[in-house]
Design a protein around this motif. Structure first.
Motif, PDB file in Angstrom:
ATOM      1  N   SER A 184       3.309   4.988  -7.760  1.00  0.00           N
ATOM      2  CA  SER A 184       2.339   5.048  -8.849  1.00  0.00           C
ATOM      3  C   SER A 184       2.531   6.352  -9.611  1.00  0.00           C
ATOM      4  N   LYS A 219       1.359   4.061  -3.173  1.00  0.00           N
ATOM      5  CA  LYS A 219       1.212   5.512  -3.003  1.00  0.00           C
ATOM      6  C   LYS A 219       2.461   6.264  -3.454  1.00  0.00           C
ATOM      7  N   ALA A 269       4.289  10.173  -6.766  1.00  0.00           N
ATOM      8  CA  ALA A 269       4.025  10.860  -5.504  1.00  0.00           C
ATOM      9  C   ALA A 269       5.332  11.170  -4.785  1.00  0.00           C
ATOM     10  N   SER A 294       0.833  -1.203   0.000  1.00  0.00           N
ATOM     11  CA  SER A 294       0.000   0.000   0.000  1.00  0.00           C
ATOM     12  C   SER A 294       0.872   1.258   0.000  1.00  0.00           C
ATOM     13  N   LYS A 295       1.895   1.256   0.829  1.00  0.00           N
ATOM     14  CA  LYS A 295       2.811   2.401   0.901  1.00  0.00           C
ATOM     15  C   LYS A 295       3.534   2.583  -0.431  1.00  0.00           C
TER      16      LYS A 295
END
Length: 73
Positions: A47, A44, A59, A40-41
């Motif tokens: 991506s 973020k 990001a 998940s990290k």
């Protein structure tokens, strides 16, 4: 005793690409041992966002630019 895995940026980007290609969190965990919280990290951070026809940014790059802006002030 447990040792924490150290993953390279290249590995993380590869895993994120697998996720965007359709692999589920469970498949990635089973095949590569990556936890869902780590994935998940990474999603973020790595991506990509298309800003215009010629510009793609992550990001992580946005965060670096924000830090630079605060520093320059």
């Amino acid at each position: 005793m447990s040792t924490k895995n150290k993953y390279t940026s290249e590995f993380k980007k590869t895993i994120v690409n697998l996720y965007h290609s359709g692999k589920s969190y469970a498949q990635i965990h089973n095949e590569y041992g990556v936890s869902s919280s780590a994935l998940s990290k990474w999603v973020k951070l790595y991506s990509e966002v298309k800003i215009d026809d010629d510009t793609v940014i992550t990001a992580q790059q946005i965060k670096e630019l924000q830090k630079l802006e605060l520093f320059i002030g």
